[in-house]
Design a protein around this motif. Structure first.
Motif, PDB file in Angstrom:
ATOM      1  N   GLN A  77      44.503  23.819  67.211  1.00  0.00           N
ATOM      2  CA  GLN A  77      45.537  23.813  68.226  1.00  0.00           C
ATOM      3  C   GLN A  77      46.873  24.176  67.610  1.00  0.00           C
ATOM      4  O   GLN A  77      47.644  24.970  68.186  1.00  0.00           O
ATOM      5  N   PHE A  78      47.128  23.690  66.386  1.00  0.00           N
ATOM      6  CA  PHE A  78      48.362  24.030  65.699  1.00  0.00           C
ATOM      7  C   PHE A  78      48.423  25.525  65.384  1.00  0.00           C
ATOM      8  O   PHE A  78      49.449  26.173  65.598  1.00  0.00           O
ATOM      9  N   PHE A  79      47.298  26.036  64.943  1.00  0.00           N
ATOM     10  CA  PHE A  79      47.258  27.460  64.598  1.00  0.00           C
ATOM     11  C   PHE A  79      47.458  28.313  65.833  1.00  0.00           C
ATOM     12  O   PHE A  79      48.148  29.341  65.804  1.00  0.00           O
ATOM     13  N   PHE A  80      46.854  27.839  67.005  1.00  0.00           N
ATOM     14  CA  PHE A  80      46.986  28.593  68.240  1.00  0.00           C
ATOM     15  C   PHE A  80      48.441  28.577  68.707  1.00  0.00           C
ATOM     16  O   PHE A  80      48.998  29.614  69.082  1.00  0.00           O
ATOM     17  N   TYR A  81      49.067  27.409  68.681  1.00  0.00           N
ATOM     18  CA  TYR A  81      50.465  27.320  69.101  1.00  0.00           C
ATOM     19  C   TYR A  81      51.361  28.128  68.175  1.00  0.00           C
ATOM     20  O   TYR A  81      52.346  28.729  68.623  1.00  0.00           O
ATOM     21  N   GLN A  82      51.011  28.116  66.957  1.00  0.00           N
ATOM     22  CA  GLN A  82      51.844  28.843  65.990  1.00  0.00           C
ATOM     23  C   GLN A  82      51.816  30.335  66.258  1.00  0.00           C
ATOM     24  O   GLN A  82      52.820  31.016  66.110  1.00  0.00           O
ATOM     25  N   LYS A  83      50.672  30.868  66.640  1.00  0.00           N
ATOM     26  CA  LYS A  83      50.558  32.280  66.939  1.00  0.00           C
ATOM     27  C   LYS A  83      51.127  32.623  68.315  1.00  0.00           C
ATOM     28  O   LYS A  83      51.639  33.729  68.531  1.00  0.00           O
ATOM     29  N   LEU A  84      51.074  31.661  69.278  1.00  0.00           N
ATOM     30  CA  LEU A  84      51.486  31.936  70.668  1.00  0.00           C
ATOM     31  C   LEU A  84      52.973  31.744  70.877  1.00  0.00           C
ATOM     32  O   LEU A  84      53.599  32.419  71.714  1.00  0.00           O
ATOM     33  N   ALA A  85      53.589  30.875  70.126  1.00  0.00           N
ATOM     34  CA  ALA A  85      54.990  30.534  70.359  1.00  0.00           C
ATOM     35  C   ALA A  85      55.909  31.743  70.217  1.00  0.00           C
ATOM     36  O   ALA A  85      56.781  31.957  71.097  1.00  0.00           O
ATOM     37  N   PRO A  86      55.803  32.610  69.240  1.00  0.00           N
ATOM     38  CA  PRO A  86      56.727  33.745  69.170  1.00  0.00           C
ATOM     39  C   PRO A  86      56.603  34.686  70.359  1.00  0.00           C
ATOM     40  O   PRO A  86      57.594  35.204  70.856  1.00  0.00           O
ATOM     41  N   ALA A  87      55.366  34.830  70.830  1.00  0.00           N
ATOM     42  CA  ALA A  87      55.180  35.744  71.984  1.00  0.00           C
ATOM     43  C   ALA A  87      55.827  35.173  73.234  1.00  0.00           C
ATOM     44  O   ALA A  87      56.480  35.895  74.008  1.00  0.00           O
ATOM     45  N   LEU A  88      55.656  33.863  73.489  1.00  0.00           N
ATOM     46  CA  LEU A  88      56.253  33.247  74.670  1.00  0.00           C
ATOM     47  C   LEU A  88      57.769  33.278  74.563  1.00  0.00           C
ATOM     48  O   LEU A  88      58.490  33.506  75.578  1.00  0.00           O
ATOM     49  N   HIS A  89      58.281  33.066  73.389  1.00  0.00           N
ATOM     50  CA  HIS A  89      59.712  33.100  73.220  1.00  0.00           C
ATOM     51  C   HIS A  89      60.258  34.479  73.520  1.00  0.00           C
ATOM     52  O   HIS A  89      61.313  34.612  74.184  1.00  0.00           O
ATOM     53  N   THR A  90      59.526  35.476  73.138  1.00  0.00           N
ATOM     54  CA  THR A  90      59.954  36.846  73.420  1.00  0.00           C
ATOM     55  C   THR A  90      59.921  37.131  74.902  1.00  0.00           C
ATOM     56  O   THR A  90      60.818  37.768  75.479  1.00  0.00           O
ATOM     57  N   ILE A  91      58.865  36.652  75.549  1.00  0.00           N
ATOM     58  CA  ILE A  91      58.717  36.895  76.993  1.00  0.00           C
ATOM     59  C   ILE A  91      59.853  36.199  77.760  1.00  0.00           C
ATOM     60  O   ILE A  91      60.481  36.759  78.666  1.00  0.00           O
ATOM     61  N   THR A  92      60.120  34.991  77.429  1.00  0.00           N
ATOM     62  CA  THR A  92      61.123  34.225  78.193  1.00  0.00           C
ATOM     63  C   THR A  92      62.522  34.714  77.933  1.00  0.00           C
ATOM     64  O   THR A  92      63.419  34.602  78.783  1.00  0.00           O
ATOM     65  N   ASP A  93      62.740  35.248  76.760  1.00  0.00           N
ATOM     66  CA  ASP A  93      64.080  35.728  76.441  1.00  0.00           C
ATOM     67  C   ASP A  93      64.335  37.104  76.985  1.00  0.00           C
ATOM     68  O   ASP A  93      65.491  37.527  77.129  1.00  0.00           O
ATOM     69  N   SER A  94      63.309  37.839  77.344  1.00  0.00           N
ATOM     70  CA  SER A  94      63.493  39.206  77.840  1.00  0.00           C
ATOM     71  C   SER A  94      63.955  39.161  79.295  1.00  0.00           C
ATOM     72  O   SER A  94      63.429  38.391  80.103  1.00  0.00           O
ATOM     73  N   THR A  95      64.912  40.035  79.723  1.00  0.00           N
ATOM     74  CA  THR A  95      65.450  40.112  81.095  1.00  0.00           C
ATOM     75  C   THR A  95      64.977  41.342  81.797  1.00  0.00           C
ATOM     76  O   THR A  95      65.437  41.659  82.907  1.00  0.00           O
ATOM     77  N   SER A  96      64.058  42.057  81.191  1.00  0.00           N
ATOM     78  CA  SER A  96      63.507  43.256  81.817  1.00  0.00           C
ATOM     79  C   SER A  96      62.005  43.170  81.770  1.00  0.00           C
ATOM     80  O   SER A  96      61.444  42.413  80.995  1.00  0.00           O
ATOM     81  N   GLY A  97      61.333  43.963  82.647  1.00  0.00           N
ATOM     82  CA  GLY A  97      59.886  43.953  82.664  1.00  0.00           C
ATOM     83  C   GLY A  97      59.342  43.258  83.879  1.00  0.00           C
ATOM     84  O   GLY A  97      60.067  42.619  84.662  1.00  0.00           O
ATOM     85  N   PRO A  98      58.040  43.383  84.115  1.00  0.00           N
ATOM     86  CA  PRO A  98      57.418  42.811  85.322  1.00  0.00           C
ATOM     87  C   PRO A  98      57.535  41.295  85.330  1.00  0.00           C
ATOM     88  O   PRO A  98      57.788  40.689  86.401  1.00  0.00           O
ATOM     89  N   LEU A  99      57.319  40.655  84.225  1.00  0.00           N
ATOM     90  CA  LEU A  99      57.374  39.200  84.226  1.00  0.00           C
ATOM     91  C   LEU A  99      58.780  38.701  84.520  1.00  0.00           C
ATOM     92  O   LEU A  99      58.990  37.700  85.221  1.00  0.00           O
ATOM     93  N   ALA A 100      59.759  39.423  84.002  1.00  0.00           N
ATOM     94  CA  ALA A 100      61.133  39.025  84.301  1.00  0.00           C
ATOM     95  C   ALA A 100      61.448  39.213  85.763  1.00  0.00           C
ATOM     96  O   ALA A 100      62.203  38.431  86.382  1.00  0.00           O
ATOM     97  N   ASP A 101      60.812  40.225  86.354  1.00  0.00           N
ATOM     98  CA  ASP A 101      61.030  40.422  87.811  1.00  0.00           C
ATOM     99  C   ASP A 101      60.441  39.272  88.593  1.00  0.00           C
ATOM    100  O   ASP A 101      61.009  38.824  89.612  1.00  0.00           O
ATOM    101  N   ILE A 102      59.278  38.812  88.183  1.00  0.00           N
ATOM    102  CA  ILE A 102      58.657  37.673  88.903  1.00  0.00           C
ATOM    103  C   ILE A 102      59.559  36.477  88.821  1.00  0.00           C
ATOM    104  O   ILE A 102      59.824  35.776  89.825  1.00  0.00           O
TER     105      ILE A 102
END
Length: 545
Positions: free
Chosen positions: A480-505
């Motif tokens: 679980q630690f290894f999974f969170y460690q690999k997933l956290a940078p991607a989620l941080h990138t997604i949430t910080d981005s203001t463009s893209g389909p997810l940002a539109d949602i």
């Protein structure tokens, strides 16, 4: 210039007067003249030229005469000066100097010296020079050599071939040829100077004593002083004596018939007895006339008187007679130093009165012997033919045996070669098998080593992972630690981005017209912050773990 008064008879003549020469100028003029005279005297009077092949003998004129104790001596030799108490280079006495000067230029004043030139002594290649000393004391009776330095007479040492500067007033030189002992001969030595023999009645004395020496000289070239030793050459080769004509032997037989014998005797002088033969008997003529001929005549008469006349015609009797003479002559002459090598009786002439009947009888006996010899020859020929046939048979058998032996040897050699080759192949196979086994062992060892290295590498790589799992308390927590460690940078990138389909949602969800932005955004932000994992904290914690 002063003028001399004219004579009365010539009053008109004027003669000039020469002034006198001063004494000092006269002395100065005489010095060169004296020097010139001295040089001329030195060069023309004192100079003497000694030509090649000559020597210079000096005789001192000025000095004291030799004292009476010197006797009739005229040569100033070293021993005489020593006896007079003078050194060898003394100039006290007059006389002939011992040493001579070789060729050259010398300066001796004839007022003080008498100068004599004499030829040098030359000794040829095959000769020696014997010195005869002219000065010194006379030799005592019985002495032949001058062994002392002050004795007069022949000197033991001799001059070798070449040139020698000898004082002719001190020595005479007698040239004698070297002694040649040819092949087949020996030299008998007679010592003319030496100790008195202990046994003067002996023909041969002991070595070193005066007389005939026991030692002989082998063939060669010898240098011998004839005043000390004499060498007589004796031929030790075989010599023959022909007993024929006037030298033929005549004697009566046992039955009073006169027998004439002609023969030959071969003899030689024994080398070990040659000195005795030379001094006691003489040369070969003496040996023949004094020893051999008297002995053989005596033996022939003694042995011939034991046989009757007809026995001298028979071959067997003649052979026995010859053998007895040879043995008797050899024994008698051997003690005298003569070796008898052969005695051959060539002819025995019996009286004519018995020669005919005896000859006919001998002829008949010879015919019988001839027939017997022919029978023996025929038997020998038959035996020879038989032996030839046996030889051919043996040769055939021998050839077959050699062939069998050859084939047997070839088969044994082929067998030995095959066995050797098989043995070599077997040894090679064994060596190859051993090499393959050693190669397999080496490959197996290398594989095991490589597997061990790989396992250790994997263990080294897995060791940190096992330690990390143990730190989280189990594999699920670490996963679980290894999974969170690999997933956290991607989620941080997604949430910080203001463009893209997810940002539109997210933008659509947050864009509510009836609600003021200030009331909706904080709540969403708070929820988002609550749901978002603390990436930084997890990374730091994972790094620490």
């Amino acid at each position: 210039m002063p003028v001399v008064t004219p004579p009365p008879d010539h009053p008109n003549i004027r003669i000039p007067q020469v002034p006198p020469i001063p004494p000092r100028f006269l002395a100065l003029g005489l010095i060169p003249l004296l020097v010139l005279l001295g040089v001329c005297y030195w060069w023309f009077v004192q100079r003497i030229e000694v030509q090649a092949g000559e020597v210079l003998v000096l005789v001192r004129k000025w000095g004291e005469p030799l004292p009476a104790e010197a006797g009739d001596q005229v040569v100033l030799y070293p021993e005489l000066l020593k006896q007079l108490g003078e050194p060898p280079d003394s100039t006290r006495y007059t006389g002939i100097l011992y040493e001579v000067l070789p060729e050259g230029r010398y300066f001796y004043d004839p007022l003080f010296w008498k100068r004599i030139t004499a030829p040098a002594q030359f000794v040829g290649e095959n000769e020696i020079g014997i010195l005869i000393r002219k000065f010194g004391r006379p030799l005592p009776p019985g002495k032949a050599l001058a062994t002392e330095p002050d004795e007069r007479g022949p000197v033991r040492e001799w001059l070798q071939p070449g040139r020698h500067n000898i004082n002719p007033f001190a020595y005479d030189v007698v040239r004698v040829p070297k002694v040649q002992v040819p092949e087949g001969s020996i030299g008998v030595q007679t010592l003319l100077s030496g100790a008195e023999p202990k046994n003067p009645n002996s023909y041969v004395v002991a070595s070193g004593e005066r007389g005939v020496q026991p030692d002989i000289l082998p063939p060669g070239l010898y240098e011998v002083n004839p005043y000390e030793k004499r060498i007589d050459v004796i031929d030790v080769r075989s010599h023959t004596i022909d007993l024929r004509g006037d030298d033929a032997i005549r004697f009566p037989s046992n039955d009073s018939f006169e027998i004439l014998i002609e023969g030959t005797v071969e003899y030689a002088v024994r080398q070990d007895k040659a000195p005795y033969v030379w001094v006691a008997i003489g040369d070969h003529e003496d040996v023949e006339s004094k020893i051999i001929l008297p002995y053989i005549r005596s033996l022939s008469r003694i042995e011939g008187s034991k046989l009757i006349a007809r026995e001298f015609i028979s071959g067997e009797s003649r052979k026995q007679f010859q053998d007895r003479i040879f043995e008797g002559l050899r024994e008698s002459c051997y003690t005298q130093g003569i070796e008898i090598r052969a005695v051959l009786v060539r002819k025995i002439e019996p009286p004519a009165a018995i020669a005919g009947p005896i000859s006919e009888r001998q002829i008949a006996q010879q015919e019988i012997a001839r027939y017997e010899n022919e029978i023996k020859v025929a038997r020998s020929e038959a035996k020879l033919v038989e032996q030839e046939e046996l030889q051919k048979q043996n040769q055939a058998i021998g050839g077959a045996n050699r062939e069998v032996v050859t084939l047997t040897l070839q088969a044994e050699q082929s067998k030995a070669v095959a066995i050797t080759e098989a043995t070599q192949r077997l040894e090679v196979a064994k060596l190859e098998l051993e090499a393959a086994q050693e190669t397999a062992v080496a490959l197996r060892s290398r594989g095991q080593a490589e597997a061990q290295v790989t396992r250790l590498e994997y263990e080294a790589q897995a060791q940190p992972l096992a330690q990390a799992i143990a730190a989280f308390g189990g594999g699920d927590a670490y996963a679980q630690f290894f999974f969170y460690q690999k997933l956290a940078p991607a989620l941080h990138t997604i949430t910080d981005s203001t463009s893209g389909p997810l940002a539109d949602i997210f933008r659509a969800m947050t864009d509510v017209p009836d609600r003021p932005p200030s009331t909706a955004l904080p709540a969403l932000s708070a929820r988002s912050r609550a749901d978002e994992p603390d990436s930084a904290g997890d990374v730091v914690e994972g790094g620490e773990q």
